[in-house]
Scaffold this motif. Sequence first.
Motif, PDB file in Angstrom:
ATOM      1  N   ALA A  68      53.750 -48.427 -16.310  1.00 35.38           N
ATOM      2  CA  ALA A  68      52.842 -49.271 -17.104  1.00 35.38           C
ATOM      3  C   ALA A  68      51.706 -48.472 -17.738  1.00 35.38           C
ATOM      4  O   ALA A  68      51.540 -48.497 -18.965  1.00 35.38           O
ATOM      5  CB  ALA A  68      52.307 -50.416 -16.234  1.00 35.38           C
ATOM      6  N   VAL A 152      46.261 -58.599 -18.173  1.00 33.11           N
ATOM      7  CA  VAL A 152      46.640 -58.079 -16.858  1.00 33.11           C
ATOM      8  C   VAL A 152      48.121 -58.247 -16.550  1.00 33.11           C
ATOM      9  O   VAL A 152      48.772 -57.329 -16.052  1.00 33.11           O
ATOM     10  CB  VAL A 152      45.797 -58.766 -15.754  1.00 33.11           C
ATOM     11  N   THR A 153      48.681 -59.428 -16.876  1.00 39.61           N
ATOM     12  CA  THR A 153      50.055 -59.760 -16.480  1.00 39.61           C
ATOM     13  C   THR A 153      51.100 -58.743 -16.937  1.00 39.61           C
ATOM     14  O   THR A 153      52.001 -58.389 -16.154  1.00 39.61           O
ATOM     15  CB  THR A 153      50.430 -61.167 -16.990  1.00 39.61           C
ATOM     16  N   PHE A 155      50.973 -55.647 -17.106  1.00 40.78           N
ATOM     17  CA  PHE A 155      50.933 -54.478 -16.233  1.00 40.78           C
ATOM     18  C   PHE A 155      51.401 -54.823 -14.811  1.00 40.78           C
ATOM     19  O   PHE A 155      52.070 -54.024 -14.167  1.00 40.78           O
ATOM     20  CB  PHE A 155      49.517 -53.901 -16.190  1.00 40.78           C
ATOM     21  N   THR A 156      51.060 -56.010 -14.334  1.00 45.42           N
ATOM     22  CA  THR A 156      51.467 -56.395 -12.974  1.00 45.42           C
ATOM     23  C   THR A 156      52.944 -56.752 -12.910  1.00 45.42           C
ATOM     24  O   THR A 156      53.607 -56.516 -11.901  1.00 45.42           O
ATOM     25  CB  THR A 156      50.633 -57.587 -12.475  1.00 45.42           C
ATOM     26  N   GLU A 157      53.481 -57.324 -14.002  1.00 49.14           N
ATOM     27  CA  GLU A 157      54.895 -57.704 -14.031  1.00 49.14           C
ATOM     28  C   GLU A 157      55.754 -56.665 -14.725  1.00 49.14           C
ATOM     29  O   GLU A 157      56.956 -56.859 -14.897  1.00 49.14           O
ATOM     30  CB  GLU A 157      55.052 -59.060 -14.724  1.00 49.14           C
ATOM     31  N   LEU A 158      55.165 -55.575 -15.152  1.00 45.16           N
ATOM     32  CA  LEU A 158      55.851 -54.454 -15.796  1.00 45.16           C
ATOM     33  C   LEU A 158      56.671 -54.908 -17.004  1.00 45.16           C
ATOM     34  O   LEU A 158      57.845 -54.595 -17.147  1.00 45.16           O
ATOM     35  CB  LEU A 158      56.746 -53.729 -14.791  1.00 45.16           C
TER      36      LEU A 158
END
Length: 441
Positions: A68, A152-153, A155-158
């Motif tokens: 990411a 943010v999402t 990066f967190t969920e790739l």
Amino acid sequence: MSVSATPQAPAPAAKASFKFPFWAQIVAGLALGVLLGWLAKSQDISWLGTTLEQIGDIFIQLLKLAVAPLVFFAILVSITNLRKVNNAARLASRTLLWFMITSLIAVGIGLAIGLLTNPGAGTGLTPQDGKLPKHHGSWLDFLTGIVPKDIVTPFTELNVLQIVFLAAVAGIAALQLGSKAQPVLTLAESVLELLQKALWWVIRLAPIGTVGLIGTAIATYGWDLIGKYATFTADVYIGSALVMFGVYPLLLATVAKVNPLQFFKGAWPAIQLAFVSRSSVGTMPVTQKVTERLGVPKEYASFAVPFGATTKMDGCAAIYPALAAIFIAQIFDVQLGIKEYVLIAFVSVVGSAATAGLTGATVMLTLTLSTLGLPLEGVGLLMAIDPILDMMRTATNVAGQAVVPVIVSAREGILDKTAYAAASSSPLEEEPARTPVAVAA
């Protein structure tokens, strides 16, 4: 003083001659992985199979850990670096054009092989053997999925496609701001170097990761399953080999007018790492380094390689969907015509960004199947064999990601032919920080 200095000079060379080359470490890892996987399968050694799986999972997880931020900062920096290149818009458009041309050739080869070999015939598989995939794509999902709901999402969920969107927006905004954005760009370049350095340590573990990944494939699937998919597996490998060792060398020789063998000599470290890791993005730092060593200007390579790592997928997005669509259509007894074959080519050329440079090509395959109206349950038929197929697909992807910048640079007259002719050593034998210094000098 001169006498004492002379005998010390050969010492580094003597040490280097005893180094175990990285490519040999990879080969040794492959051989050991096959052996341990066969032992775990044939002798039913559960702890060995679990250990191999854990080793492979940890290696892939380490690669994904950097994906990411690496994609974000690589795309951001690559876009802003275009301001240092003459005719940047021309280079970008030519790069995209050659991405599309080579993808179209690759999908044509995939369709031809599929029509000649009928990979779905005689497998013994039925529609009942298939199951719906957990993740699937449609054109609506693809288009609406580009723009994230928040920062943010992705990066967190790739979600690599959304990360590319955010990076592109940030890069274009930085170009518009000019000197005001310089502190941010300096920070971005430093973070990118830090990420590449950390990823370099992970890449050094590739021989160990190879043992786990190959061993798990053999221990989990065994030779029996591979035999059931023998024609389809052979088609994917043959199609990928024809593109990598046939189409690319032909383009290098006729369009770029350079020695194709020299290309593989310089690019092989990236290709072999792609085969093992099954990740174009994870291989990106190595791909960029070998591309620069092949004489592509650093400023252009820093744009073309990250762009290619997220959109240029001749293996996953061209050859594989074409063959898979024919395979699934035969299993489900659906007739494909000229219109369907044209649609396959269209999806392969336009929708390849959906693969996002990560392991596997499920999203791209489901996008293709939904466009053709084929049952998505067909994806389940191919999931078991996917890791074995993905190795060759990703190697082909990465080879194409290095070939296109070489072709464009040669056509535009900016390829360093001397550097191209001298490219031979593995980039893994040197510290990655040395390359920017040498190029900038």
